[in-house]
Design a protein around this motif. Structure first.
Motif, PDB file in Angstrom:
ATOM      1  N   ASP A   1       0.828  -1.209   0.000  1.00  0.00           N
ATOM      2  CA  ASP A   1       0.000   0.000   0.000  1.00  0.00           C
ATOM      3  C   ASP A   1       0.864   1.261   0.000  1.00  0.00           C
ATOM      4  OD1 ASP A   1      -2.206  -1.616   0.018  1.00  0.00           O
ATOM      5  OD2 ASP A   1      -2.619  -1.381   2.174  1.00  0.00           O
ATOM      6  N   LYS A   2       1.972   1.239   0.744  1.00  0.00           N
ATOM      7  CA  LYS A   2       2.834   2.419   0.806  1.00  0.00           C
ATOM      8  C   LYS A   2       3.524   2.653  -0.538  1.00  0.00           C
ATOM      9  CE  LYS A   2       4.831   5.855   2.831  1.00  0.00           C
ATOM     10  NZ  LYS A   2       4.056   7.044   3.251  1.00  0.00           N
ATOM     11  N   ILE A   3       3.949   1.585  -1.195  1.00  0.00           N
ATOM     12  CA  ILE A   3       4.589   1.741  -2.504  1.00  0.00           C
ATOM     13  C   ILE A   3       3.594   2.316  -3.504  1.00  0.00           C
ATOM     14  CG2 ILE A   3       5.603   0.481  -4.445  1.00  0.00           C
ATOM     15  CD1 ILE A   3       6.847  -1.444  -2.443  1.00  0.00           C
ATOM     16  N   ILE A   4       2.368   1.823  -3.499  1.00  0.00           N
ATOM     17  CA  ILE A   4       1.333   2.330  -4.406  1.00  0.00           C
ATOM     18  C   ILE A   4       1.063   3.804  -4.128  1.00  0.00           C
ATOM     19  CG2 ILE A   4      -1.105   2.138  -5.011  1.00  0.00           C
ATOM     20  CD1 ILE A   4      -0.850  -0.887  -4.530  1.00  0.00           C
ATOM     21  N   GLU A   5       1.025   4.167  -2.856  1.00  0.00           N
ATOM     22  CA  GLU A   5       0.804   5.567  -2.490  1.00  0.00           C
ATOM     23  C   GLU A   5       1.919   6.458  -3.033  1.00  0.00           C
ATOM     24  OE1 GLU A   5       1.101   8.212   1.590  1.00  0.00           O
ATOM     25  OE2 GLU A   5       0.290   6.179   1.732  1.00  0.00           O
ATOM     26  N   LEU A   6       3.162   6.002  -2.942  1.00  0.00           N
ATOM     27  CA  LEU A   6       4.291   6.788  -3.443  1.00  0.00           C
ATOM     28  C   LEU A   6       4.258   6.906  -4.955  1.00  0.00           C
ATOM     29  CD1 LEU A   6       7.113   5.332  -1.167  1.00  0.00           C
ATOM     30  CD2 LEU A   6       6.122   7.623  -1.028  1.00  0.00           C
ATOM     31  N   ILE A   7       3.820   5.847  -5.621  1.00  0.00           N
ATOM     32  CA  ILE A   7       3.717   5.895  -7.085  1.00  0.00           C
ATOM     33  C   ILE A   7       2.667   6.905  -7.500  1.00  0.00           C
ATOM     34  CG2 ILE A   7       3.057   4.566  -9.126  1.00  0.00           C
ATOM     35  CD1 ILE A   7       4.254   2.092  -7.763  1.00  0.00           C
ATOM     36  N   LYS A   8       1.520   6.894  -6.832  1.00  0.00           N
ATOM     37  CA  LYS A   8       0.445   7.836  -7.159  1.00  0.00           C
ATOM     38  C   LYS A   8       0.857   9.273  -6.885  1.00  0.00           C
ATOM     39  CE  LYS A   8      -3.486   4.703  -6.507  1.00  0.00           C
ATOM     40  NZ  LYS A   8      -4.712   4.429  -5.700  1.00  0.00           N
ATOM     41  N   ALA A   9       1.689   9.469  -5.842  1.00  0.00           N
ATOM     42  CA  ALA A   9       2.143  10.820  -5.502  1.00  0.00           C
ATOM     43  C   ALA A   9       3.276  11.299  -6.397  1.00  0.00           C
ATOM     44  CB  ALA A   9       2.581  10.863  -4.037  1.00  0.00           C
TER      45      ALA A   9
ATOM     46  N   ILE B   1       7.874   8.048  -6.725  1.00  0.00           N
ATOM     47  CA  ILE B   1       8.609   6.919  -7.297  1.00  0.00           C
ATOM     48  C   ILE B   1       8.091   6.694  -8.707  1.00  0.00           C
ATOM     49  CG2 ILE B   1       9.044   4.439  -7.142  1.00  0.00           C
ATOM     50  CD1 ILE B   1       8.904   4.622  -4.169  1.00  0.00           C
ATOM     51  N   ARG B   2       9.005   6.757  -9.684  1.00  0.00           N
ATOM     52  CA  ARG B   2       8.614   6.611 -11.087  1.00  0.00           C
ATOM     53  C   ARG B   2       9.285   5.407 -11.742  1.00  0.00           C
ATOM     54  NH1 ARG B   2       6.020  11.049 -13.069  1.00  0.00           N
ATOM     55  NH2 ARG B   2       5.949  12.854 -11.689  1.00  0.00           N
ATOM     56  N   GLU B   3      10.119   4.703 -10.981  1.00  0.00           N
ATOM     57  CA  GLU B   3      10.873   3.594 -11.567  1.00  0.00           C
ATOM     58  C   GLU B   3      10.096   2.281 -11.558  1.00  0.00           C
ATOM     59  OE1 GLU B   3      13.808   6.185  -9.175  1.00  0.00           O
ATOM     60  OE2 GLU B   3      11.740   5.479  -9.036  1.00  0.00           O
ATOM     61  N   ILE B   4       8.936   2.240 -10.889  1.00  0.00           N
ATOM     62  CA  ILE B   4       8.175   1.003 -10.729  1.00  0.00           C
ATOM     63  C   ILE B   4       6.988   0.985 -11.684  1.00  0.00           C
ATOM     64  CG2 ILE B   4       6.794  -0.365  -9.106  1.00  0.00           C
ATOM     65  CD1 ILE B   4       8.533   0.722  -6.867  1.00  0.00           C
ATOM     66  N   SER B   5       6.850  -0.125 -12.412  1.00  0.00           N
ATOM     67  CA  SER B   5       5.718  -0.263 -13.334  1.00  0.00           C
ATOM     68  C   SER B   5       4.578  -1.070 -12.735  1.00  0.00           C
ATOM     69  CB  SER B   5       6.182  -0.925 -14.645  1.00  0.00           C
ATOM     70  OG  SER B   5       6.758  -2.197 -14.376  1.00  0.00           O
ATOM     71  N   ASP B   6       4.894  -1.944 -11.761  1.00  0.00           N
ATOM     72  CA  ASP B   6       3.840  -2.756 -11.143  1.00  0.00           C
ATOM     73  C   ASP B   6       4.364  -3.329  -9.833  1.00  0.00           C
ATOM     74  OD1 ASP B   6       1.415  -4.027 -10.799  1.00  0.00           O
ATOM     75  OD2 ASP B   6       2.012  -5.818 -11.898  1.00  0.00           O
ATOM     76  N   VAL B   7       3.466  -3.514  -8.882  1.00  0.00           N
ATOM     77  CA  VAL B   7       3.801  -4.165  -7.621  1.00  0.00           C
ATOM     78  C   VAL B   7       2.635  -5.078  -7.257  1.00  0.00           C
ATOM     79  CG1 VAL B   7       2.874  -2.188  -6.317  1.00  0.00           C
ATOM     80  CG2 VAL B   7       4.389  -3.826  -5.194  1.00  0.00           C
ATOM     81  N   ARG B   8       2.966  -6.330  -6.896  1.00  0.00           N
ATOM     82  CA  ARG B   8       1.901  -7.296  -6.602  1.00  0.00           C
ATOM     83  C   ARG B   8       2.377  -8.281  -5.537  1.00  0.00           C
ATOM     84  NH1 ARG B   8       3.985  -8.099 -11.624  1.00  0.00           N
ATOM     85  NH2 ARG B   8       5.156 -10.041 -11.939  1.00  0.00           N
ATOM     86  N   ASP B   9       1.417  -8.781  -4.802  1.00  0.00           N
ATOM     87  CA  ASP B   9       1.676  -9.752  -3.747  1.00  0.00           C
ATOM     88  C   ASP B   9       1.550 -11.152  -4.328  1.00  0.00           C
ATOM     89  OD1 ASP B   9       1.942 -11.208  -1.487  1.00  0.00           O
ATOM     90  OD2 ASP B   9       0.128 -10.470  -0.486  1.00  0.00           O
ATOM     91  N   GLU B  10       2.664 -11.876  -4.400  1.00  0.00           N
ATOM     92  CA  GLU B  10       2.675 -13.231  -4.945  1.00  0.00           C
ATOM     93  C   GLU B  10       2.886 -14.279  -3.848  1.00  0.00           C
ATOM     94  OE1 GLU B  10       5.545 -13.421  -8.071  1.00  0.00           O
ATOM     95  OE2 GLU B  10       4.385 -12.147  -9.443  1.00  0.00           O
TER      96      GLU B  10
END
Length: 747
Positions: free
Chosen positions: A289-297, A300-309
């Protein structure tokens, strides 16, 4: 018609045997007295009987649960697992709480939940995961449990009077006040509790290291703990940032904070960072959730996707990165901004003889050693008494061995059964207990072989008794027993360390620098409040702006992606942001609606935007009443990341226009009565407060208002020179009214 109440009716009189004199009366009491008499017992109950662990490493709820499982025989290797619901039901005989509370206690102790370094319960079924807040455990009727093998060390010799027993809450059975654990469980498994006005947070340590350290401290109280106890060892692994000074503080005082970071690997083929171990204090959902929040803000622009596997094989958080991204540098950034690196707050608050006490590792192990010494002494004394009793009985057999026929004759010739024991006592010179034992021997056992075999034990018993008495007299021998037990525990149950170390030289301590990419952009603001950030390349491809019907571009700037933006609303408020917070777009799209993007108040609209990189220059606000306020842009610079500034300008009179000037410039103002005035901005003195009402720059005719203000370009200057004012009055002094010759027609 309602019956009229008779005022002469007497109040009802209650006649009851349990009536207490004075009941129902109002008594004045100090609030402090009420709190002491009502709240204090509850607070003490929570502290002493619920939330804090004791020296054996358990809270009462843990101890009651494990003891009932022990009593059910669930420690036997031949015993099958039992349904969790059955264990919960049995535990309610000791624990007066609800079944769900007991079951949740059980869940944390199981191997399946992965909360403990050394689980106490062998589990089958879904017990959730400590590292996941969304993975819930199944109901008690679906899961099965039994005690793990290591519980042998918790209950060893519990039936040999090693610990005290007390009645349970309804006085129907006995329960232990502590468990006689043969190793310091209090430091091997983590324990967290929140009581009233105090809390406890004990981190786990490696079993082998704890046993080694305890042995070393028993031999030398001044032993250097850091040399044997390297640091905490968390069930979830990860890396501990090794800080010797902080560890030493925790070991000596029981308080401190230790930093733990996640373990990851990079798959170059799939461009994916795989996080497989995270700090014990967080969950995989919190990190995601924190990574997604940083991407939306836009941080962080280096991440294209984050998922729980995460699956049956264990934890796995996949972070897909964009091409050209350095995964190690990205992880360093994520360590700073997300719970991928987290702190474990240590607070070793433990109950000692019913009193909470915050202690360091040295003091805890010293207290545990004293507790274990008492357990060994009580066990030795218990065994000593049993052996003495057995020896006492066998000594009677030794005397009978001299003349078995005599014993048989005494029993056979005694007429009354009650006289058998007294006659044996007289015949062989033994006491009543010995005589009772002889009298109870079966007829088939009254033979020389049986009696000789039993008498052979006498010498061994006398030797054992002598050793036990020697142990009780010598404290060193008691400690030797404890040391041998610790070595045996370490040999049987020690496991490799899961948490490893990052030493100071291995950690890349990077400053929290702004790594936002910087490049040239064109900024556009429309009259209705839409914002666009367009790169020059994109603007060259399509210069036609898409706008709403009736809307138009009111402001245009050339800037960079790192430019700070100040948005002024019509409610005297300013909203701060950065160009990088807005996505690059094209001229063919509508853009971002600023009031929605920056969360303006309801009914609040955008008036103007000021871009800046160094907060130099001034903003001149013009109001309907003919006044103007010159405010330094530095007044809007903040040291913190405040996004909203109240009182951005004066609200005493409606704002007509605002002009930004880097240096003094000529400004043209016009009124609704058709008059105009040209003056230099240097003629107005700057004000230090943002909401200053300013100075009167023009005297207005009756019912007239200031209509507009703008800076004059070089091309317009010659034509407007005739409207120039020689001076602008100070605040409070009226300006000269312009004549009709200075009248302009509005275009």
């Amino acid at each position: 018609m309602a019956k009229k109440k008779n005022s002469s009716d007497k109040a009802p009189v209650f006649k009851h045997e349990a009536y207490i004199e004075g009941s129902g009366s109002v008594v004045d009491q100090h609030i402090t007295d009420v709190l002491k008499s009502n709240y204090m017992p509850y607070a003490m109950s929570v502290i002493v009987s619920r939330a804090l662990p004791e020296i054996d490493g358990f809270k009462p709820s843990h101890r009651k649960l494990l003891y009932m499982m022990y009593k059910r025989g669930l420690l036997s290797p031949d015993k099958e697992r039992s349904k969790s619901a059955n264990v919960v039901g049995e535990t309610m005989k000791l624990n007066p709480h609800g079944d769900q509370a007991i079951y949740e206690t059980m869940v944390r102790l199981t191997r399946g939940n992965e909360s403990l370094l050394h689980p106490y319960i062998d589990s089958k079924g879904n017990f959730g995961k400590q590292y996941s807040s969304k993975t819930r455990f199944a109901a008690a009727r679906y899961t099965e449990v039994k005690l793990e093998k290591i519980c042998n060390e918790l209950f060893r010799d519990i039936d040999h009077d090693t610990v005290d027993f007390v009645p349970n809450y309804d006085n129907t059975m006995q329960e232990p006040t502590l468990l006689p654990a043969t190793f310091p469980t209090v430091l091997v498994n983590s324990n967290t509790g929140i009581a009233v006005s105090m809390a406890s947070n004990v981190c786990p340590f490696n079993l082998a290291e704890i046993c080694e350290t305890t042995i070393a401290l028993m031999k030398d109280p001044n032993h250097d703990i850091l040399s044997t106890l390297k640091g905490p060892d968390f069930p979830g692994g990860g890396f501990l940032l090794y800080d010797e000074a902080e560890l030493g503080k925790v070991y000596e005082t029981g308080r401190g904070s230790l930093k733990v970071r996640s373990k990851y690997s990079f798959d170059s083929d799939s461009k994916c960072i795989e996080v497989t171990q995270i700090p014990y204090t967080t969950t995989v959902e919190a990190i995601q959730d924190k990574i997604i929040e940083l991407i939306k803000a836009g941080k962080i622009r280096e991440i294209s996707d984050v998922r729980d596997e995460t699956d049956i094989n264990g934890l796995k958080l996949a972070i897909e990165v964009k091409r050209g991204t350095d995964p190690d540098k990205l992880m360093q950034k994520l360590y700073r901004l997300t719970p991928l690196q987290d702190s474990y707050p240590c607070n070793f608050n433990i109950l000692i003889a019913g009193t909470p006490k915050v202690m360091g590792v040295r003091e805890i192990l010293t207290e545990w050693t004293a507790f274990r010494e008492e357990c060994v002494m009580r066990r030795t004394y218990f065994d000593l008494q049993k052996k003495k009793e057995k020896l006492h009985l066998l000594e009677a057999l030794s005397k009978i061995l001299l003349d078995i026929d005599k014993a048989i004759k005494i029993i056979r010739e005694t007429e009354e059964e009650a006289d058998v024991v007294p006659n044996l006592m007289i015949g062989f010179g033994i006491d009543e207990i010995q005589a009772e034992y002889v009298a109870e021997i079966k007829l088939r056992n009254i033979n020389r072989q049986y009696i000789l075999r039993r008498v052979e034990e006498v010498d061994q018993l006398r030797k054992d008794i002598a050793e036990m008495e020697d142990i009780l007299r010598d404290k060193k021998k008691i400690r030797k027993i404890i040391i041998e037990e610790l070595k045996e525990v370490s040999k049987n149950y020690a496991q490799p360390r899961r948490t490893f170390f990052y030493y100071q030289s291995d950690v890349e301590e990077e400053e929290d620098v702004d790594d936002t990419p910087d490049y040239a952009v064109n900024l556009f603001v429309s009259e209705s409040g839409y914002f666009k950030k367009i790169t020059p390349q994109s603007l060259r491809m399509s210069s036609e702006q898409k706008l709403k019907d009736g809307d138009y571009i009111s402001q245009t700037f050339e800037a960079t992606n790192k430019t700070d933006l100040i948005f002024f609303s019509d409610k005297a408020q300013a909203y701060k942001s950065k160009a990088s917070a807005f996505d690059d777009t094209k001229a063919s799209v509508m853009g971002d609606y600023v009031p929605a993007k920056l969360s303006f108040d309801e009914g609040e609209n955008l008036r103007l935007m000021i871009p800046t990189t160094d907060y130099s220059g001034y903003i001149i606000f013009f109001f309907e009443n003919g006044k103007a306020a010159k405010i330094p842009l530095k007044s809007y610079e903040t040291k913190t990341n405040r996004k909203k500034l109240a009182n951005a300008y004066s609200d005493k009179s409606p704002l007509v226009a605002a002009v930004f000037v880097n240096e003094d410039a000529d400004i043209l103002i016009r009124t609704t009565s058709g008059h105009a005035l040209v003056f230099n901005s240097g003629m107005i003195l700057p004000k230090s407060t943002r909401d200053s009402q300013g100075v009167q720059v023009i005297t207005l005719r009756k019912n007239a208002q200031l209509a507009s203000a703008k800076t004059i370009t070089e091309e317009e200057a010659p034509e407007l020179e005739k409207y120039r004012a020689k001076s602008v009055p100070a605040a409070g002094k009226p300006a000269k009214e312009l004549g009709d010759s200075n009248q302009l027609s509005f275009t």
